[in-house]
Design a protein around this motif. Structure first.
Motif, PDB file in Angstrom:
ATOM      1  N   LEU A  87       0.911  -1.163   0.210  1.00 61.39           N
ATOM      2  CA  LEU A  87       0.093  -0.136  -0.009  1.00 61.39           C
ATOM      3  C   LEU A  87       0.908   1.254   0.121  1.00 61.39           C
ATOM      4  O   LEU A  87       0.598   2.154  -0.775  1.00 61.39           O
ATOM      5  CB  LEU A  87      -0.910   0.018   1.093  1.00 61.39           C
ATOM      6  CG  LEU A  87      -2.135  -1.012   1.301  1.00 61.39           C
ATOM      7  CD1 LEU A  87      -2.857  -1.293   2.533  1.00 61.39           C
ATOM      8  CD2 LEU A  87      -2.945  -0.883   0.170  1.00 61.39           C
ATOM      9  N   GLU A  92      -0.149   5.076  -0.799  1.00 63.67           N
ATOM     10  CA  GLU A  92      -1.332   5.074  -0.044  1.00 63.67           C
ATOM     11  C   GLU A  92      -0.689   5.985   1.252  1.00 63.67           C
ATOM     12  O   GLU A  92       0.274   6.065   1.580  1.00 63.67           O
ATOM     13  CB  GLU A  92      -1.963   3.746   0.242  1.00 63.67           C
ATOM     14  CG  GLU A  92      -3.169   3.596   0.859  1.00 63.67           C
ATOM     15  CD  GLU A  92      -4.284   4.121  -0.305  1.00 63.67           C
ATOM     16  OE1 GLU A  92      -4.652   5.176   0.230  1.00 63.67           O
ATOM     17  OE2 GLU A  92      -4.545   3.537  -1.141  1.00 63.67           O
ATOM     18  N   THR A  93      -1.999   6.480   1.743  1.00 64.04           N
ATOM     19  CA  THR A  93      -1.639   7.436   3.038  1.00 64.04           C
ATOM     20  C   THR A  93      -1.417   6.427   4.164  1.00 64.04           C
ATOM     21  O   THR A  93      -1.765   5.330   4.188  1.00 64.04           O
ATOM     22  CB  THR A  93      -2.812   8.326   3.413  1.00 64.04           C
ATOM     23  OG1 THR A  93      -3.996   7.417   3.821  1.00 64.04           O
ATOM     24  CG2 THR A  93      -3.162   9.302   2.269  1.00 64.04           C
ATOM     25  N   GLU A  95      -2.796   6.848   7.284  1.00 59.99           N
ATOM     26  CA  GLU A  95      -3.767   6.519   7.784  1.00 59.99           C
ATOM     27  C   GLU A  95      -4.630   5.199   7.185  1.00 59.99           C
ATOM     28  O   GLU A  95      -5.245   4.338   7.894  1.00 59.99           O
ATOM     29  CB  GLU A  95      -4.765   7.778   7.876  1.00 59.99           C
ATOM     30  CG  GLU A  95      -4.396   8.849   8.731  1.00 59.99           C
ATOM     31  CD  GLU A  95      -3.224   9.679   8.051  1.00 59.99           C
ATOM     32  OE1 GLU A  95      -3.143   9.415   6.764  1.00 59.99           O
ATOM     33  OE2 GLU A  95      -2.350  10.248   8.880  1.00 59.99           O
ATOM     34  N   ARG A  96      -4.812   5.302   6.035  1.00 58.91           N
ATOM     35  CA  ARG A  96      -5.518   4.303   5.197  1.00 58.91           C
ATOM     36  C   ARG A  96      -4.693   2.831   5.331  1.00 58.91           C
ATOM     37  O   ARG A  96      -5.352   1.724   5.534  1.00 58.91           O
ATOM     38  CB  ARG A  96      -5.659   4.710   3.521  1.00 58.91           C
ATOM     39  CG  ARG A  96      -6.645   3.649   3.017  1.00 58.91           C
ATOM     40  CD  ARG A  96      -6.906   4.245   1.727  1.00 58.91           C
ATOM     41  NE  ARG A  96      -7.532   3.090   0.631  1.00 58.91           N
ATOM     42  CZ  ARG A  96      -8.600   2.835   0.746  1.00 58.91           C
ATOM     43  NH1 ARG A  96      -9.306   2.918   1.478  1.00 58.91           N
ATOM     44  NH2 ARG A  96      -8.872   1.485  -0.353  1.00 58.91           N
ATOM     45  N   THR A  97      -3.503   2.991   5.245  1.00 56.10           N
ATOM     46  CA  THR A  97      -2.452   1.713   5.492  1.00 56.10           C
ATOM     47  C   THR A  97      -2.775   1.351   6.805  1.00 56.10           C
ATOM     48  O   THR A  97      -2.994  -0.031   6.913  1.00 56.10           O
ATOM     49  CB  THR A  97      -1.159   2.246   5.093  1.00 56.10           C
ATOM     50  OG1 THR A  97      -1.039   2.867   3.884  1.00 56.10           O
ATOM     51  CG2 THR A  97      -0.156   0.933   5.516  1.00 56.10           C
ATOM     52  N   ARG A  99      -5.259   1.578   8.618  1.00 55.70           N
ATOM     53  CA  ARG A  99      -6.679   0.945   8.847  1.00 55.70           C
ATOM     54  C   ARG A  99      -6.805  -0.347   7.875  1.00 55.70           C
ATOM     55  O   ARG A  99      -7.362  -1.468   8.357  1.00 55.70           O
ATOM     56  CB  ARG A  99      -7.569   2.000   8.121  1.00 55.70           C
ATOM     57  CG  ARG A  99      -9.163   1.613   8.523  1.00 55.70           C
ATOM     58  CD  ARG A  99     -10.235   2.718   7.976  1.00 55.70           C
ATOM     59  NE  ARG A  99      -9.535   3.686   7.150  1.00 55.70           N
ATOM     60  CZ  ARG A  99      -9.804   4.102   6.040  1.00 55.70           C
ATOM     61  NH1 ARG A  99     -10.928   3.693   5.522  1.00 55.70           N
ATOM     62  NH2 ARG A  99      -9.013   5.051   5.695  1.00 55.70           N
ATOM     63  N   LEU A 100      -6.150  -0.585   6.814  1.00 56.67           N
ATOM     64  CA  LEU A 100      -6.219  -1.589   5.799  1.00 56.67           C
ATOM     65  C   LEU A 100      -5.190  -2.742   6.459  1.00 56.67           C
ATOM     66  O   LEU A 100      -5.796  -3.993   6.214  1.00 56.67           O
ATOM     67  CB  LEU A 100      -6.051  -1.210   4.627  1.00 56.67           C
ATOM     68  CG  LEU A 100      -7.196  -0.556   3.670  1.00 56.67           C
ATOM     69  CD1 LEU A 100      -6.649   0.007   2.601  1.00 56.67           C
ATOM     70  CD2 LEU A 100      -8.504  -1.186   3.848  1.00 56.67           C
ATOM     71  N   GLU A 105      -0.053   2.663  13.933  1.00 56.86           N
ATOM     72  CA  GLU A 105       0.656   3.853  13.186  1.00 56.86           C
ATOM     73  C   GLU A 105       1.867   3.830  13.340  1.00 56.86           C
ATOM     74  O   GLU A 105       2.599   4.114  12.291  1.00 56.86           O
ATOM     75  CB  GLU A 105      -0.034   4.981  13.564  1.00 56.86           C
ATOM     76  CG  GLU A 105       0.188   6.184  13.056  1.00 56.86           C
ATOM     77  CD  GLU A 105      -0.455   7.476  13.351  1.00 56.86           C
ATOM     78  OE1 GLU A 105      -0.021   8.474  13.170  1.00 56.86           O
ATOM     79  OE2 GLU A 105      -1.538   7.469  13.941  1.00 56.86           O
TER      80      GLU A 105
END
Length: 117
Positions: A87, A92-93, A95-97, A99-100, A105
């Motif tokens: 990702l 990909e950001t 935050e999205r990484t 979450r997925l 963090e």
């Protein structure tokens, strides 16, 4: 069951491998040939009685289940790390990484810093 397992570990801990002549540590096939009476009695219990056999089977099953659970967790963690790397490499950001991939963090940021370095 847990008490029996603790007792078994205690009795096995009585064995001092350094005090035995080489090769005598592995006389487990026949408890009658063992040098430590306490240990021989416990090994005999586990090898020659139904209750001892069941206790050892339970202990082995618990150990196998624990190892299987650890293997699943390790595999899932490795899969999540690979997903996060993919990702991040695709832009990909963070935050999205997070979450997925279900990684923290901090873990994702560390991966991102390694990918850009």
């Amino acid at each position: 069951m847990a008490r029996k397992a603790r007792r078994a570990r205690y009795h096995l801990s009585l064995l001092d491998a350094h005090s035995l002549p080489k090769g005598e540590l592995y006389q487990w096939a026949n408890p009658d040939k063992m040098h430590y009476k306490e240990l021989a009695d416990r090994v005999s219990f586990f090898k020659k009685t139904k209750e001892g056999e069941k206790t050892m089977t339970d202990i082995i099953e618990l150990y196998a289940a624990k190892r299987a659970k650890e293997a699943v967790q390790k595999t899932a963690q490795a899969r999540n790390i690979e997903l996060a790397k993919d990702l991040l490499s695709e832009g990909e950001t963070i935050e999205r990484t997070v979450r997925l991939s279900k990684l923290s963090e901090a873990e994702v940021r560390e991966l991102a810093s390694k990918l850009t370095a």
